[in-house]
Design a protein around this motif. Structure first.
Motif, PDB file in Angstrom:
ATOM      1  N   LEU A  23      -6.972  -5.658 -11.777  1.00  0.00           N
ATOM      2  CA  LEU A  23      -6.283  -5.617 -10.294  1.00  0.00           C
ATOM      3  C   LEU A  23      -7.057  -6.803  -9.559  1.00  0.00           C
ATOM      4  O   LEU A  23      -6.628  -7.340  -8.625  1.00  0.00           O
ATOM      5  CB  LEU A  23      -6.735  -4.371  -9.782  1.00  0.00           C
ATOM      6  CG  LEU A  23      -5.585  -3.066 -10.303  1.00  0.00           C
ATOM      7  CD1 LEU A  23      -6.244  -1.830  -9.844  1.00  0.00           C
ATOM      8  CD2 LEU A  23      -4.368  -3.355  -9.769  1.00  0.00           C
ATOM      9  N   VAL A  26      -5.279 -10.094 -10.338  1.00  0.00           N
ATOM     10  CA  VAL A  26      -3.838  -9.935 -10.744  1.00  0.00           C
ATOM     11  C   VAL A  26      -3.034 -10.962  -9.587  1.00  0.00           C
ATOM     12  O   VAL A  26      -3.652 -11.095  -8.527  1.00  0.00           O
ATOM     13  CB  VAL A  26      -3.090  -8.738 -10.470  1.00  0.00           C
ATOM     14  CG1 VAL A  26      -3.216  -8.177  -9.121  1.00  0.00           C
ATOM     15  CG2 VAL A  26      -1.657  -8.757 -10.802  1.00  0.00           C
ATOM     16  N   ASP A  28      -0.037 -12.253  -7.332  1.00  0.00           N
ATOM     17  CA  ASP A  28       1.080 -11.631  -6.438  1.00  0.00           C
ATOM     18  C   ASP A  28       2.107 -11.149  -6.988  1.00  0.00           C
ATOM     19  O   ASP A  28       2.649 -10.202  -6.810  1.00  0.00           O
ATOM     20  CB  ASP A  28       1.437 -12.467  -5.024  1.00  0.00           C
ATOM     21  CG  ASP A  28       0.169 -12.583  -4.083  1.00  0.00           C
ATOM     22  OD1 ASP A  28      -0.910 -11.826  -4.227  1.00  0.00           O
ATOM     23  OD2 ASP A  28       0.236 -13.383  -3.161  1.00  0.00           O
ATOM     24  N   GLU A  31       1.510  -8.154  -9.234  1.00  0.00           N
ATOM     25  CA  GLU A  31       0.591  -7.015  -8.581  1.00  0.00           C
ATOM     26  C   GLU A  31       1.485  -5.577  -8.627  1.00  0.00           C
ATOM     27  O   GLU A  31       0.756  -4.513  -9.001  1.00  0.00           O
ATOM     28  CB  GLU A  31       0.437  -7.292  -7.192  1.00  0.00           C
ATOM     29  CG  GLU A  31      -0.737  -6.385  -6.520  1.00  0.00           C
ATOM     30  CD  GLU A  31      -0.920  -6.635  -5.070  1.00  0.00           C
ATOM     31  OE1 GLU A  31      -2.140  -6.255  -4.587  1.00  0.00           O
ATOM     32  OE2 GLU A  31      -0.179  -7.702  -4.448  1.00  0.00           O
ATOM     33  N   VAL A  35       0.061  -2.246 -10.882  1.00  0.00           N
ATOM     34  CA  VAL A  35      -0.123  -1.083  -9.903  1.00  0.00           C
ATOM     35  C   VAL A  35       0.452   0.082 -10.358  1.00  0.00           C
ATOM     36  O   VAL A  35       0.050   1.193 -10.892  1.00  0.00           O
ATOM     37  CB  VAL A  35      -0.069  -1.202  -8.452  1.00  0.00           C
ATOM     38  CG1 VAL A  35       0.088   0.076  -7.785  1.00  0.00           C
ATOM     39  CG2 VAL A  35      -1.061  -2.091  -7.726  1.00  0.00           C
ATOM     40  N   HIS A  54      -8.282  -1.118  -5.018  1.00  0.00           N
ATOM     41  CA  HIS A  54      -7.539  -2.545  -4.979  1.00  0.00           C
ATOM     42  C   HIS A  54      -6.938  -2.562  -3.612  1.00  0.00           C
ATOM     43  O   HIS A  54      -6.835  -3.567  -3.028  1.00  0.00           O
ATOM     44  CB  HIS A  54      -6.535  -2.145  -6.235  1.00  0.00           C
ATOM     45  CG  HIS A  54      -5.784  -3.379  -5.878  1.00  0.00           C
ATOM     46  ND1 HIS A  54      -6.150  -4.721  -6.051  1.00  0.00           N
ATOM     47  CD2 HIS A  54      -4.178  -3.621  -5.741  1.00  0.00           C
ATOM     48  CE1 HIS A  54      -4.827  -5.673  -5.997  1.00  0.00           C
ATOM     49  NE2 HIS A  54      -3.797  -4.965  -5.819  1.00  0.00           N
ATOM     50  N   ARG A  58      -7.704  -5.601  -0.725  1.00  0.00           N
ATOM     51  CA  ARG A  58      -6.283  -6.580  -0.481  1.00  0.00           C
ATOM     52  C   ARG A  58      -6.070  -6.328   1.027  1.00  0.00           C
ATOM     53  O   ARG A  58      -5.971  -7.213   1.627  1.00  0.00           O
ATOM     54  CB  ARG A  58      -5.134  -6.152  -1.353  1.00  0.00           C
ATOM     55  CG  ARG A  58      -5.217  -6.528  -2.933  1.00  0.00           C
ATOM     56  CD  ARG A  58      -5.116  -7.911  -3.098  1.00  0.00           C
ATOM     57  NE  ARG A  58      -3.745  -8.264  -2.668  1.00  0.00           N
ATOM     58  CZ  ARG A  58      -3.179  -9.409  -2.748  1.00  0.00           C
ATOM     59  NH1 ARG A  58      -3.964 -10.339  -2.321  1.00  0.00           N
ATOM     60  NH2 ARG A  58      -1.860  -9.614  -2.091  1.00  0.00           N
ATOM     61  N   TRP A  71       3.327  -7.323   1.988  1.00  0.00           N
ATOM     62  CA  TRP A  71       2.549  -6.813   1.163  1.00  0.00           C
ATOM     63  C   TRP A  71       2.539  -5.411   1.027  1.00  0.00           C
ATOM     64  O   TRP A  71       2.613  -4.493   0.452  1.00  0.00           O
ATOM     65  CB  TRP A  71       1.039  -7.372   1.155  1.00  0.00           C
ATOM     66  CG  TRP A  71       0.193  -6.759   0.157  1.00  0.00           C
ATOM     67  CD1 TRP A  71      -0.074  -7.005  -1.164  1.00  0.00           C
ATOM     68  CD2 TRP A  71      -0.789  -5.569   0.434  1.00  0.00           C
ATOM     69  NE1 TRP A  71      -0.983  -6.204  -1.686  1.00  0.00           N
ATOM     70  CE2 TRP A  71      -1.474  -5.360  -0.638  1.00  0.00           C
ATOM     71  CE3 TRP A  71      -1.186  -4.891   1.807  1.00  0.00           C
ATOM     72  CZ2 TRP A  71      -2.466  -4.299  -0.830  1.00  0.00           C
ATOM     73  CZ3 TRP A  71      -2.026  -3.902   1.611  1.00  0.00           C
ATOM     74  CH2 TRP A  71      -2.723  -3.680   0.414  1.00  0.00           C
TER      75      TRP A  71
END
Length: 159
Positions: A23, A26, A28, A31, A35, A54, A58, A71
């Motif tokens: 993680l 990773v 984008d 991701e 996950v 994670h 982030r 995101w």
């Protein structure tokens, strides 16, 4: 090591560390898939813990910037079947609103978790700190807010 290889290890501590490593690196575009794959681990608690770390990492990096909104929406969709993770993302969005002085509701802050209240109590939004100093959920939160308020007042007096 790919996620399939990680899943072959019976030790959840080893899988947890491997997931955190994956993680942490990773990209984008991958991701959401990663996950989702981590959350499919049979040890649901361990998997959610890895994803929580994670998300916190982030969100902490993204929340001040414009990339956060997209995101957060993407991660909310990826965690929709995991109420605790979805709640943490909502709280990160509230934290973002409070710290960037975007619109937010005091009731939402007072209904939030100890985690968010404590994080906000030590922040710079005077309105939020005042609310938490008076009505924060725990004594620790109220004291942190009062200490932040006192510290800020003494700094302003010196200027």
């Amino acid at each position: 090591m790919n996620v399939h290889d990680i899943l072959q290890n019976p030790d959840e501590h080893v899988r947890f560390a491997a997931y955190l490593d994956k993680l942490g690196h990773v990209g984008d575009p991958d991701e959401v898939d990663l996950v989702s794959r981590v959350l499919a681990d049979p040890d649901r608690t361990m998997a959610q813990s890895a994803v929580l770390r994670h998300l916190d990492r982030r969100a902490a990096g993204l929340h001040p910037g414009p990339a956060y909104e997209e995101w957060a929406q993407t991660m909310t969709q990826a965690t929709t079947d995991h109420p605790f993770l979805a709640q943490r993302l909502r709280e990160w969005s509230l934290f973002r609103a409070v710290t960037l002085k975007l619109p937010w509701q005091p009731g939402d802050l007072l209904a939030s978790s100890n985690w968010l209240q404590l994080r906000t109590a030590t922040g710079t939004n005077t309105e939020a700190v005042e609310i938490l100093a008076e009505a924060g959920r725990t004594k620790r939160i109220r004291n942190a807010a009062r200490a932040g308020r006192t510290h800020r007042s003494s700094n302003e007096a010196r200027l």
